[in-house]
Design a protein around this motif. Structure first.
Motif, PDB file in Angstrom:
ATOM      1  N   THR A 253      36.280  44.261  46.795  1.00  0.00           N
ATOM      2  CA  THR A 253      35.288  43.193  46.643  1.00  0.00           C
ATOM      3  C   THR A 253      35.956  41.909  46.193  1.00  0.00           C
ATOM      4  OG1 THR A 253      33.565  44.805  46.071  1.00  0.00           O
ATOM      5  CG2 THR A 253      33.171  42.515  45.445  1.00  0.00           C
ATOM      6  N   LEU A 254      36.884  42.030  45.257  1.00  0.00           N
ATOM      7  CA  LEU A 254      37.571  40.847  44.735  1.00  0.00           C
ATOM      8  C   LEU A 254      38.386  40.156  45.825  1.00  0.00           C
ATOM      9  CD1 LEU A 254      39.400  40.544  41.378  1.00  0.00           C
ATOM     10  CD2 LEU A 254      40.704  40.097  43.445  1.00  0.00           C
ATOM     11  N   LYS A 255      39.157  40.921  46.578  1.00  0.00           N
ATOM     12  CA  LYS A 255      40.076  40.316  47.538  1.00  0.00           C
ATOM     13  C   LYS A 255      39.401  39.890  48.841  1.00  0.00           C
ATOM     14  CE  LYS A 255      44.209  42.452  45.636  1.00  0.00           C
ATOM     15  NZ  LYS A 255      45.466  43.208  45.870  1.00  0.00           N
ATOM     16  N   TYR A 256      38.120  40.241  49.008  1.00  0.00           N
ATOM     17  CA  TYR A 256      37.382  39.794  50.187  1.00  0.00           C
ATOM     18  C   TYR A 256      36.392  38.686  49.850  1.00  0.00           C
ATOM     19  CZ  TYR A 256      39.219  43.229  53.455  1.00  0.00           C
ATOM     20  OH  TYR A 256      40.043  43.939  54.299  1.00  0.00           O
ATOM     21  N   ARG A 257      36.471  38.129  48.649  1.00  0.00           N
ATOM     22  CA  ARG A 257      35.638  36.972  48.330  1.00  0.00           C
ATOM     23  C   ARG A 257      36.063  35.783  49.195  1.00  0.00           C
ATOM     24  NH1 ARG A 257      31.131  36.349  46.902  1.00  0.00           N
ATOM     25  NH2 ARG A 257      31.466  34.504  45.619  1.00  0.00           N
ATOM     26  N   PRO A 258      35.106  34.951  49.623  1.00  0.00           N
ATOM     27  CA  PRO A 258      35.454  33.852  50.535  1.00  0.00           C
ATOM     28  C   PRO A 258      36.511  32.903  49.988  1.00  0.00           C
ATOM     29  CG  PRO A 258      33.066  34.181  50.450  1.00  0.00           C
ATOM     30  CD  PRO A 258      33.644  35.045  49.390  1.00  0.00           C
ATOM     31  N   ASN A 259      36.534  32.683  48.651  1.00  0.00           N
ATOM     32  CA  ASN A 259      37.477  31.709  48.098  1.00  0.00           C
ATOM     33  C   ASN A 259      38.717  32.357  47.488  1.00  0.00           C
ATOM     34  OD1 ASN A 259      36.099  32.906  46.021  1.00  0.00           O
ATOM     35  ND2 ASN A 259      35.797  31.028  44.831  1.00  0.00           N
ATOM     36  N   TYR A 260      38.961  33.623  47.841  1.00  0.00           N
ATOM     37  CA  TYR A 260      40.174  34.277  47.355  1.00  0.00           C
ATOM     38  C   TYR A 260      41.399  33.604  47.983  1.00  0.00           C
ATOM     39  CZ  TYR A 260      43.653  37.920  46.537  1.00  0.00           C
ATOM     40  OH  TYR A 260      44.782  38.607  46.157  1.00  0.00           O
ATOM     41  N   GLN A 261      42.524  33.651  47.275  1.00  0.00           N
ATOM     42  CA  GLN A 261      43.743  32.982  47.731  1.00  0.00           C
ATOM     43  C   GLN A 261      44.757  34.012  48.246  1.00  0.00           C
ATOM     44  OE1 GLN A 261      43.862  29.547  47.606  1.00  0.00           O
ATOM     45  NE2 GLN A 261      41.762  29.735  46.875  1.00  0.00           N
ATOM     46  N   PRO A 262      44.613  34.492  49.466  1.00  0.00           N
ATOM     47  CA  PRO A 262      45.539  35.533  49.963  1.00  0.00           C
ATOM     48  C   PRO A 262      46.969  35.040  50.102  1.00  0.00           C
ATOM     49  CG  PRO A 262      44.180  34.700  51.749  1.00  0.00           C
ATOM     50  CD  PRO A 262      43.635  34.090  50.495  1.00  0.00           C
ATOM     51  N   LYS A 263      47.154  33.730  50.250  1.00  0.00           N
ATOM     52  CA  LYS A 263      48.511  33.204  50.393  1.00  0.00           C
ATOM     53  C   LYS A 263      49.189  32.977  49.060  1.00  0.00           C
ATOM     54  CE  LYS A 263      47.670  30.989  54.868  1.00  0.00           C
ATOM     55  NZ  LYS A 263      47.736  29.722  55.636  1.00  0.00           N
ATOM     56  N   GLY A 264      48.456  33.185  47.986  1.00  0.00           N
ATOM     57  CA  GLY A 264      49.086  33.102  46.672  1.00  0.00           C
ATOM     58  C   GLY A 264      48.489  32.036  45.788  1.00  0.00           C
ATOM     59  N   PHE A 265      48.500  32.316  44.474  1.00  0.00           N
ATOM     60  CA  PHE A 265      48.050  31.347  43.485  1.00  0.00           C
ATOM     61  C   PHE A 265      49.253  30.518  43.021  1.00  0.00           C
ATOM     62  CE2 PHE A 265      44.951  34.751  43.350  1.00  0.00           C
ATOM     63  CZ  PHE A 265      43.749  34.070  43.311  1.00  0.00           C
ATOM     64  N   GLU A 266      49.009  29.252  42.732  1.00  0.00           N
ATOM     65  CA  GLU A 266      50.102  28.350  42.371  1.00  0.00           C
ATOM     66  C   GLU A 266      50.741  28.706  41.041  1.00  0.00           C
ATOM     67  OE1 GLU A 266      48.599  24.412  42.460  1.00  0.00           O
ATOM     68  OE2 GLU A 266      48.312  24.383  44.653  1.00  0.00           O
ATOM     69  N   SER A 267      49.952  29.284  40.136  1.00  0.00           N
ATOM     70  CA  SER A 267      50.464  29.642  38.817  1.00  0.00           C
ATOM     71  C   SER A 267      49.621  30.753  38.243  1.00  0.00           C
ATOM     72  CB  SER A 267      50.433  28.424  37.878  1.00  0.00           C
ATOM     73  OG  SER A 267      49.081  28.017  37.656  1.00  0.00           O
ATOM     74  N   ILE A 268      50.088  31.372  37.167  1.00  0.00           N
ATOM     75  CA  ILE A 268      49.322  32.438  36.535  1.00  0.00           C
ATOM     76  C   ILE A 268      48.049  31.891  35.917  1.00  0.00           C
ATOM     77  CG2 ILE A 268      50.467  32.273  34.273  1.00  0.00           C
ATOM     78  CD1 ILE A 268      50.422  35.378  34.234  1.00  0.00           C
ATOM     79  N   GLU A 269      48.096  30.623  35.494  1.00  0.00           N
ATOM     80  CA  GLU A 269      46.887  29.990  34.950  1.00  0.00           C
ATOM     81  C   GLU A 269      45.833  29.809  36.033  1.00  0.00           C
ATOM     82  OE1 GLU A 269      49.944  28.849  34.426  1.00  0.00           O
ATOM     83  OE2 GLU A 269      50.185  29.366  32.294  1.00  0.00           O
ATOM     84  N   ALA A 270      46.262  29.455  37.245  1.00  0.00           N
ATOM     85  CA  ALA A 270      45.326  29.306  38.356  1.00  0.00           C
ATOM     86  C   ALA A 270      44.716  30.655  38.724  1.00  0.00           C
ATOM     87  CB  ALA A 270      46.036  28.697  39.563  1.00  0.00           C
ATOM     88  N   ALA A 271      45.518  31.698  38.675  1.00  0.00           N
ATOM     89  CA  ALA A 271      45.001  33.034  38.959  1.00  0.00           C
ATOM     90  C   ALA A 271      43.981  33.459  37.917  1.00  0.00           C
ATOM     91  CB  ALA A 271      46.162  34.035  39.015  1.00  0.00           C
ATOM     92  N   ARG A 272      44.261  33.174  36.645  1.00  0.00           N
ATOM     93  CA  ARG A 272      43.321  33.527  35.576  1.00  0.00           C
ATOM     94  C   ARG A 272      42.018  32.759  35.711  1.00  0.00           C
ATOM     95  NH1 ARG A 272      47.995  33.434  30.890  1.00  0.00           N
ATOM     96  NH2 ARG A 272      48.624  35.657  31.079  1.00  0.00           N
ATOM     97  N   GLU A 273      42.109  31.513  36.086  1.00  0.00           N
ATOM     98  CA  GLU A 273      40.895  30.709  36.260  1.00  0.00           C
ATOM     99  C   GLU A 273      40.033  31.268  37.396  1.00  0.00           C
ATOM    100  OE1 GLU A 273      39.546  26.074  37.196  1.00  0.00           O
ATOM    101  OE2 GLU A 273      41.668  26.603  37.003  1.00  0.00           O
ATOM    102  N   TRP A 274      40.682  31.644  38.508  1.00  0.00           N
ATOM    103  CA  TRP A 274      39.918  32.179  39.639  1.00  0.00           C
ATOM    104  C   TRP A 274      39.276  33.508  39.269  1.00  0.00           C
ATOM    105  CZ3 TRP A 274      39.470  36.466  42.596  1.00  0.00           C
ATOM    106  CH2 TRP A 274      38.745  36.351  43.776  1.00  0.00           C
ATOM    107  N   VAL A 275      40.015  34.405  38.621  1.00  0.00           N
ATOM    108  CA  VAL A 275      39.463  35.709  38.242  1.00  0.00           C
ATOM    109  C   VAL A 275      38.346  35.545  37.227  1.00  0.00           C
ATOM    110  CG1 VAL A 275      39.984  37.917  37.141  1.00  0.00           C
ATOM    111  CG2 VAL A 275      41.576  36.951  38.812  1.00  0.00           C
ATOM    112  N   SER A 276      38.465  34.568  36.329  1.00  0.00           N
ATOM    113  CA  SER A 276      37.397  34.318  35.354  1.00  0.00           C
ATOM    114  C   SER A 276      36.082  33.978  36.060  1.00  0.00           C
ATOM    115  CB  SER A 276      37.803  33.184  34.418  1.00  0.00           C
ATOM    116  OG  SER A 276      36.745  32.875  33.530  1.00  0.00           O
ATOM    117  N   LEU A 277      36.161  33.146  37.099  1.00  0.00           N
ATOM    118  CA  LEU A 277      34.957  32.799  37.859  1.00  0.00           C
ATOM    119  C   LEU A 277      34.442  34.006  38.636  1.00  0.00           C
ATOM    120  CD1 LEU A 277      36.010  29.278  39.215  1.00  0.00           C
ATOM    121  CD2 LEU A 277      34.411  29.780  37.350  1.00  0.00           C
TER     122      LEU A 277
END
Length: 357
Positions: A253-277
């Motif tokens: 479910t997480l990895k098939y969200r429309p705004n998931y970043q399959p090509k990679g997150f720019e930083s660990i902070e960006a990844a944490r922000e996306w997962v928080s949402l």
């Protein structure tokens, strides 16, 4: 089977209905029988003078390939001989063939052994053991948690961030999560402590934590923390990928969200922000099919029964307005089971975990 008296009465009633102008098909349908049955009973009466069913006493031919009683006893006697007692039929048949003896096929010998209650493990080695999946049940939050780790692509090829995710079996609520740049039992241990504090869980309250067999799940630091917190660790079977299905389903479910970043997150902070949402959306907005399309927060807050009852009333009102659209069928089932099971295919009676601890 229908008794002779019932057959006689049925034929009489059908004949009266047909004589009064009804069709044979409708008259038979009213009594719940087929037209051909009616004709067969009439023919039976003419041929034998009775409506009695002849099938129970009918003579049946013995199959030509069936073993005789003597041949069957020969099989039983042979498999119990000392030199063959430890052989399964797949070895016994070739061994007998080497001696010029044929008593039956492997399948025939297996069948006779089963029918004679002799189909047991032969020889001194232990019978093969089936490792069934661990099963737990929950009828309230914070009784069974599940967790796992999945990787999130980083800014460069081969660089990953690791998402640690804890969910509740009963309401599917994401109770704790964190992203680290490595997999380790120390990170998992720290997250368990913080999750227990967040959920205001007492160490005396029974709780099972189910996971797979990864090193962070079974590390000494992690296990020590679980024992300190009064948590019972549970692991999937080795080399079995579907013993922790809800955790795997959540990652999809997480990895098939429309705004998931399959090509990679720019930083660990960006990844944490996306997962928080994502966690906020999942807990408060996602209508989960496993809990009858409630949100995890609705289940955890105790509003689920009230919401489901309201849905039931809406459907009943729609049915009352247009009953022909339901054609006698019940409305959609908006109820929830009393218990939720992890790996429910295990054929044993499972009690509530709080009663087992």
């Amino acid at each position: 089977m229908i008794s002779a008296s019932d057959r006689k009465n049925a034929v009489m009633l059908i004949d009266e209905a047909v004589a009064s102008g009804a069709s044979l098909a409708k008259a038979c349908n009213e009594l719940g029988i087929k037209e051909r049955a009616h004709y067969r009973w009439i023919r039976l009466k003419k041929e034998t003078g009775s409506y009695d069913d002849l099938r129970p006493n009918a003579e049946r031919k013995v199959p030509a390939n069936k073993l005789s009683a003597e041949e069957r006893q020969a099989v039983i006697k042979t498999v119990n001989k000392p030199e063959y007692a430890s052989m399964p039929p797949c070895e016994l048949v070739p061994a007998l063939a080497d001696e010029g003896i044929y008593i039956g096929s492997e399948s025939t010998i297996y069948r006779i052994l089963r029918e004679e209650k002799m189909q047991n493990h032969r020889g001194r080695s232990e019978a093969p053991k089936r490792n069934h999946p661990t099963t737990y049940s929950a009828d309230a939050p914070n009784q069974v948690w599940m967790w796992n780790i999945t990787y999130l692509n980083g800014p460069h090829r081969g660089m990953y961030y690791y998402l640690y995710l804890f969910t509740d079996l009963y309401d599917r609520d994401i109770v704790g999560w964190e992203i680290y740049d490595t997999e380790s039992a120390e990170h998992a241990s720290d997250l368990v402590r913080r999750t227990c504090l967040k959920q205001q869980r007492l160490t005396t309250e029974p709780l099972v934590l189910h996971s797979d067999n990864g090193s962070p799940m079974k590390g000494a630091t992690m296990l020590a923390t679980l024992y300190q917190q009064g948590i019972t660790p549970s692991n999937s079977r080795p080399r079995v990928s579907n013993d922790n299905p809800y955790a795997e389903s959540l990652f999809k479910t997480l990895k098939y969200r429309p705004n998931y970043q399959p090509k990679g997150f720019e930083s660990i902070e960006a990844a944490r922000e996306w997962v928080s949402l994502f966690v906020k959306w999942y807990n408060y907005e996602h209508h989960h099919s496993g809990i009858n399309f409630l949100t995890p927060n609705q289940m955890r807050s105790g509003k689920g029964p009230e919401i489901l009852q309201k849905r039931h009333q809406v459907y009943e009102a729609a049915k009352a307005a247009h009953p022909e659209r339901w054609n006698g069928r019940a409305t959609r089932n908006w109820s929830m089971p009393d218990k939720v099971y992890l790996n429910p295919e295990t054929k044993v009676e499972i009690t509530n975990i709080s009663k087992e601890m």
